[in-house]
Scaffold this motif. Structure first.
Motif, mmCIF file in Angstrom:
data_model
loop_
_atom_site.group_PDB
_atom_site.id
_atom_site.type_symbol
_atom_site.label_atom_id
_atom_site.label_comp_id
_atom_site.label_asym_id
_atom_site.label_seq_id
_atom_site.Cartn_x
_atom_site.Cartn_y
_atom_site.Cartn_z
ATOM 1 N N GLU A 1 0.832 -1.208 0.000
ATOM 2 C CA GLU A 1 0.000 0.000 0.000
ATOM 3 C C GLU A 1 0.868 1.260 0.000
ATOM 4 O O GLU A 1 0.560 2.242 -0.696
ATOM 5 N N ARG A 2 1.947 1.234 0.760
ATOM 6 C CA ARG A 2 2.812 2.416 0.839
ATOM 7 C C ARG A 2 3.544 2.669 -0.471
ATOM 8 O O ARG A 2 3.840 3.821 -0.806
ATOM 9 N N MET A 3 3.818 1.611 -1.225
ATOM 10 C CA MET A 3 4.547 1.786 -2.480
ATOM 11 C C MET A 3 3.701 2.490 -3.545
ATOM 12 O O MET A 3 4.215 2.877 -4.587
ATOM 13 N N LYS A 4 2.440 2.688 -3.259
ATOM 14 C CA LYS A 4 1.588 3.457 -4.166
ATOM 15 C C LYS A 4 1.817 4.962 -4.004
ATOM 16 O O LYS A 4 1.318 5.762 -4.794
ATOM 17 N N THR A 5 2.562 5.334 -2.961
ATOM 18 C CA THR A 5 2.774 6.744 -2.623
ATOM 19 C C THR A 5 4.258 7.062 -2.523
ATOM 20 O O THR A 5 5.052 6.231 -2.090
ATOM 21 N N GLU A 6 4.614 8.272 -2.928
ATOM 22 C CA GLU A 6 5.972 8.800 -2.720
ATOM 23 C C GLU A 6 5.895 9.953 -1.726
ATOM 24 O O GLU A 6 4.977 10.775 -1.791
ATOM 25 N N ASP B 1 17.225 17.816 3.140
ATOM 26 C CA ASP B 1 16.285 17.373 2.105
ATOM 27 C C ASP B 1 16.654 15.986 1.596
ATOM 28 O O ASP B 1 17.778 15.743 1.172
ATOM 29 N N LEU B 2 15.683 15.076 1.603
ATOM 30 C CA LEU B 2 15.908 13.704 1.154
ATOM 31 C C LEU B 2 15.239 13.413 -0.181
ATOM 32 O O LEU B 2 15.351 12.306 -0.696
ATOM 33 N N GLY B 3 14.545 14.389 -0.728
ATOM 34 C CA GLY B 3 13.834 14.174 -1.979
ATOM 35 C C GLY B 3 12.646 13.243 -1.781
ATOM 36 O O GLY B 3 12.163 13.046 -0.667
ATOM 37 N N TYR B 4 12.188 12.649 -2.886
ATOM 38 C CA TYR B 4 11.059 11.719 -2.833
ATOM 39 C C TYR B 4 11.547 10.290 -2.621
ATOM 40 O O TYR B 4 12.570 9.885 -3.172
ATOM 41 N N PHE B 5 10.819 9.528 -1.819
ATOM 42 C CA PHE B 5 11.116 8.109 -1.611
ATOM 43 C C PHE B 5 9.811 7.390 -1.318
ATOM 44 O O PHE B 5 8.779 8.010 -1.032
ATOM 45 N N THR B 6 9.866 6.079 -1.394
ATOM 46 C CA THR B 6 8.687 5.268 -1.112
ATOM 47 C C THR B 6 9.053 4.148 -0.161
ATOM 48 O O THR B 6 10.153 4.134 0.413
ATOM 49 N N SER B 7 8.171 3.188 0.011
ATOM 50 C CA SER B 7 8.401 2.094 0.950
ATOM 51 C C SER B 7 9.631 1.276 0.563
ATOM 52 O O SER B 7 9.975 1.154 -0.615
ATOM 53 N N LEU B 8 10.298 0.738 1.579
ATOM 54 C CA LEU B 8 11.464 -0.143 1.446
ATOM 55 C C LEU B 8 12.732 0.586 1.002
ATOM 56 O O LEU B 8 13.736 -0.059 0.708
ATOM 57 N N HIS C 1 15.978 11.205 15.107
ATOM 58 C CA HIS C 1 15.600 12.012 13.952
ATOM 59 C C HIS C 1 14.360 12.851 14.241
ATOM 60 O O HIS C 1 13.503 12.469 15.050
ATOM 61 N N LEU C 2 14.261 13.960 13.526
ATOM 62 C CA LEU C 2 13.003 14.659 13.277
ATOM 63 C C LEU C 2 12.803 14.614 11.774
ATOM 64 O O LEU C 2 13.753 14.835 11.023
ATOM 65 N N VAL C 3 11.591 14.345 11.329
ATOM 66 C CA VAL C 3 11.327 14.369 9.889
ATOM 67 C C VAL C 3 10.178 15.325 9.606
ATOM 68 O O VAL C 3 9.167 15.314 10.307
ATOM 69 N N LYS C 4 10.382 16.173 8.620
ATOM 70 C CA LYS C 4 9.326 17.062 8.150
ATOM 71 C C LYS C 4 8.864 16.559 6.791
ATOM 72 O O LYS C 4 9.674 16.399 5.873
ATOM 73 N N VAL C 5 7.568 16.303 6.678
ATOM 74 C CA VAL C 5 7.010 15.840 5.404
ATOM 75 C C VAL C 5 6.622 17.060 4.575
ATOM 76 O O VAL C 5 5.798 17.877 4.989
ATOM 77 N N VAL C 6 7.242 17.181 3.421
ATOM 78 C CA VAL C 6 7.035 18.336 2.539
ATOM 79 C C VAL C 6 5.901 18.081 1.545
ATOM 80 O O VAL C 6 5.119 18.969 1.232
ATOM 81 N N ASP C 7 5.805 16.832 1.061
ATOM 82 C CA ASP C 7 4.795 16.530 0.042
ATOM 83 C C ASP C 7 4.557 15.023 -0.005
ATOM 84 O O ASP C 7 5.428 14.226 0.366
ATOM 85 N N LYS C 8 3.370 14.646 -0.463
ATOM 86 C CA LYS C 8 3.058 13.250 -0.763
ATOM 87 C C LYS C 8 2.348 13.221 -2.111
ATOM 88 O O LYS C 8 1.506 14.076 -2.393
ATOM 89 N N ARG C 9 2.701 12.260 -2.955
ATOM 90 C CA ARG C 9 2.091 12.171 -4.277
ATOM 91 C C ARG C 9 1.976 10.708 -4.688
ATOM 92 O O ARG C 9 2.629 9.837 -4.120
ATOM 93 N N ASP C 10 1.146 10.445 -5.679
ATOM 94 C CA ASP C 10 1.035 9.094 -6.207
ATOM 95 C C ASP C 10 2.376 8.680 -6.799
ATOM 96 O O ASP C 10 3.058 9.484 -7.446
ATOM 97 N N ASN C 11 2.726 7.432 -6.577
ATOM 98 C CA ASN C 11 3.996 6.916 -7.086
ATOM 99 C C ASN C 11 3.978 6.951 -8.625
ATOM 100 O O ASN C 11 3.060 6.448 -9.258
ATOM 101 N N ARG C 12 4.979 7.549 -9.203
ATOM 102 C CA ARG C 12 5.056 7.689 -10.656
ATOM 103 C C ARG C 12 5.630 6.454 -11.339
ATOM 104 O O ARG C 12 5.758 6.412 -12.562
#
Length: 219
Positions: free
Chosen positions: A50-55, A165-172, A201-212
């Protein structure tokens, strides 16, 4: 059959290295199904799917701490990160809070002692100044305050350049505790401190989008 077994034992065949290795292999194979929780595995697989559907696009602040660190070092690191999180929420550390943190820092194993070397002094001052300079960093930040604070306080070497900044990533693609925090934090929010094998760690979520998906290219 019993006579054959008795004869084999009399010949000490059951003590040979090859027999012991083979027996250990059988034992491991037989035990494996009983040591695996199928329900837990299925739940984790479904979660990853389910998480791999999102970045997720995120940034982080890291305070390094060894996995086997002493409690006093762990408390120092956690307290420092909580002070940083409070500052990001608009509550800059008061002189009393800074003094309280400095007391913890002095108690930690990395604090100054008679046996301290030059690097110990540098590390001590860097940690203390990171807390003391929070108000100035927050007040002078022209753009994103998280980025500015990450550059000044994060112990991830790359943060000086990328502001965490870590850019976009998904599950695993991240260690599991980090992935959990990123996916469970809302866009625009900063997580509570959490620990991985690298530290707090502290993590700030900047954006979430459908996995391309993935693209294969040549050039």
């Amino acid at each position: 059959y019993k006579l054959k077994v008795k004869e084999a034992e009399a010949m000490k065949l059951d003590t040979s290295e090859s027999f012991q290795t083979e027996l250990a292999g059988y034992r491991k194979q037989l035990a494996q199904p009983y040591l695996t929780d199928k329900n837990v595995n299925d739940a984790l697989l479904q979660e990853a799917y389910e998480r791999m559907k999102t970045e997720v696009k995120a940034a982080h602040i890291l305070i390094r701490i060894a996995e086997d660190a002493l409690p006093k070092d762990t408390i120092e690191a956690y307290t420092r990160l909580m002070i940083i999180r409070d500052a990001l929420a608009g509550k800059n550390p008061t002189p009393a809070k800074i003094a309280e943190y400095e007391t913890l820092l002095k108690k930690s194993s990395s604090a100054l002692t008679k046996a301290s070397n030059k690097q110990d002094t540098v590390n001590y001052n860097a940690k203390l100044n990171a807390v003391k300079g929070l108000a100035a960093t927050m007040n002078s930040a022209a753009g994103d305050k998280f980025t500015a604070v990450a550059k000044k306080t994060s112990e991830d070497p790359s943060a000086v350049d990328n502001g965490g900044d870590l850019g976009y990533f998904t599950s695993l693609q991240m260690v599991y505790p980090f992935e959990n925090a990123a996916f469970k934090t809302n866009v625009g929010q900063v997580s509570k401190p959490f620990r991985t094998r690298f530290g707090y760690h502290l993590v700030k979520v900047v954006d979430k989008r459908d996995n391309r998906g993935e693209v294969t290219v040549a050039h």
